[in-house]
Design an enzyme around this catalytic site. Structure first.
Site, PDB file in Angstrom:
ATOM      1  CG  ASP A  19      -2.052   0.984   1.100  1.00  0.00           C
ATOM      2  OD1 ASP A  19      -2.083   1.730   0.096  1.00  0.00           O
ATOM      3  OD2 ASP A  19      -2.903   1.019   1.997  1.00  0.00           O
ATOM      4  CB  VAL A  20       3.442   2.312  -2.136  1.00  0.00           C
ATOM      5  CG1 VAL A  20       4.224   1.303  -1.290  1.00  0.00           C
ATOM      6  CG2 VAL A  20       3.088   1.696  -3.486  1.00  0.00           C
ATOM      7  CE  LYS A  21      -4.136   4.770  -0.180  1.00  0.00           C
ATOM      8  NZ  LYS A  21      -3.571   3.865   0.846  1.00  0.00           N
ATOM      9  NE  ARG A  22       5.888   4.613  -3.836  1.00  0.00           N
ATOM     10  CZ  ARG A  22       6.245   5.019  -2.639  1.00  0.00           C
ATOM     11  NH1 ARG A  22       5.656   6.043  -2.074  1.00  0.00           N
ATOM     12  NH2 ARG A  22       7.207   4.380  -1.982  1.00  0.00           N
ATOM     13  CB  THR A  49      -2.338   0.962  -3.490  1.00  0.00           C
ATOM     14  OG1 THR A  49      -1.313   1.487  -2.634  1.00  0.00           O
ATOM     15  CG2 THR A  49      -2.990  -0.238  -2.827  1.00  0.00           C
TER      16      THR A  49
END
Length: 327
Positions: free
Chosen positions: A135-138, A163
């Site tokens: 879960d890094v939402k790059r 993510t």
């Protein structure tokens, strides 16, 4: 009454600073022998995991303050204590969870020590063949996005899913396509989120009557057609929050071949009845719970924290299954 997970390791400690790498090496050989699993698209692996173990996704958003009293050992670093806690949670819940999501911010906050704990955690999961989501939402583009993809889909931090945030456009997603095509990796892209602030942008109406989240979902769903697996779902999945249920059935019907990562259960207010509407016959998505699992011991006095986490996963799994059956 839910009991401890079969084969769960005890909660004994290890010597400070020792490595678990020998444990990982020991479990890697049978994992390497699973050639069919290695060749499968991650979305098909995840679909099978949900079919076998239910849709629970355990969120390892582990803050050191979540560790029960007496667990942290003074001879260990904060990151080592977090990893050993994670390991106990993983061992206790892996028979009742489809996958695990590791939120990198909790580890970055501890500096290099925390990033080592992050690395150790994802390696430990992958060594056992357990699907793991970073879960890094790059959300960047071009060469920067290529570097993010390389960082999380190869090397020491390799995971199965990432993510992503699509605000900059589809060219912020395209650099990950190579790994989806060639290595079967998967991405979950923010679409309609679970936070109250989703109303600020995502619910704005466009001239054609759609919401912004509809436009985002439509474009991502069309892009995802190139990555369909044997399960009928795409390796390009969507993050669909489970706390806003007014349009749940419409979203599920609109994106039939998109696999969902569904946050919002438990601590954020989503119920099993809410979540069930985003699934398709109990599959087609995974439902994340982080604090609800990690801190379950606080609601089960006298129960060891790992056993309490297992109990919470089983309770969640059964509640969602019951809600799905009632639809």
């Amino acid at each position: 009454v839910c009991g401890p997970a079969p084969g769960r390791k005890g909660e004994g400690d290890r010597e400070a600073g020792c490595s678990y790498i020998s444990d990982v090496n020991a479990t890697m050989e049978p994992w390497k022998e699973k050639g069919r699993m290695m060749e499968m698209l991650q979305v098909d692996r995840l679909y099978e995991a949900v079919a076998q173990r239910g849709p629970v996704c355990v969120g390892l958003d582990t803050d050191p303050s979540y560790l029960p009293e007496g667990f942290a050992q003074p001879g260990r670093t904060a990151g080592e204590n977090v990893f050993f806690f994670n390991r106990e949670i993983i061992e206790a819940t892996k028979e009742a969870a489809a996958c695990f999501k590791v939120q990198i911010a909790y580890y970055e906050a501890l500096g290099l020590d925390g990033l080592r704990a992050y690395k150790d955690t994802v390696e430990y999961l992958r060594a056992q063949g357990l699907p793991v989501i970073a879960d890094v939402k790059r959300g960047d583009i071009a060469k920067t996005a290529e570097m993010y993809a390389r960082a999380h889909f190869t090397g020491e931090l390799e995971v199965d899913w990432m993510t992503l945030a699509p605000y900059m456009g589809l060219d912020s997603i395209e650099p990950y396509a190579q790994y989806m095509r060639e290595n079967g990796k998967g991405v979950f892209v923010l679409c309609r989120t679970s936070n109250p602030g989703a109303k600020d942008f995502e619910y704005e109406l466009l001239a054609d009557g759609r919401h912004v989240y509809d436009m985002v979902g439509d474009k991502l769903n069309a892009m995802g057609k190139a990555f369909l697996g044997e399960s009928g779902y795409s390796s390009l999945g969507l993050v669909i929050g489970g706390t806003h249920i007014e349009e749940a059935r419409q979203i599920r019907a609109r994106y039939r071949d998109s696999f969902f990562l569904i946050p919002g259960y438990g601590a954020q207010g989503g119920t099993a009845q809410d979540i069930a509407q985003y699934l398709s016959a109990g599959n087609g998505g995974v439902v994340n719970s982080s604090r609800g699992v990690l801190l379950a011991y606080k609601k089960q006095p006298g129960v060891p924290f790992a056993e309490a986490a297992y109990n919470e996963c089983v309770k969640m799994k059964e509640a969602i299954a019951h809600a799905c059956a009632e639809l």
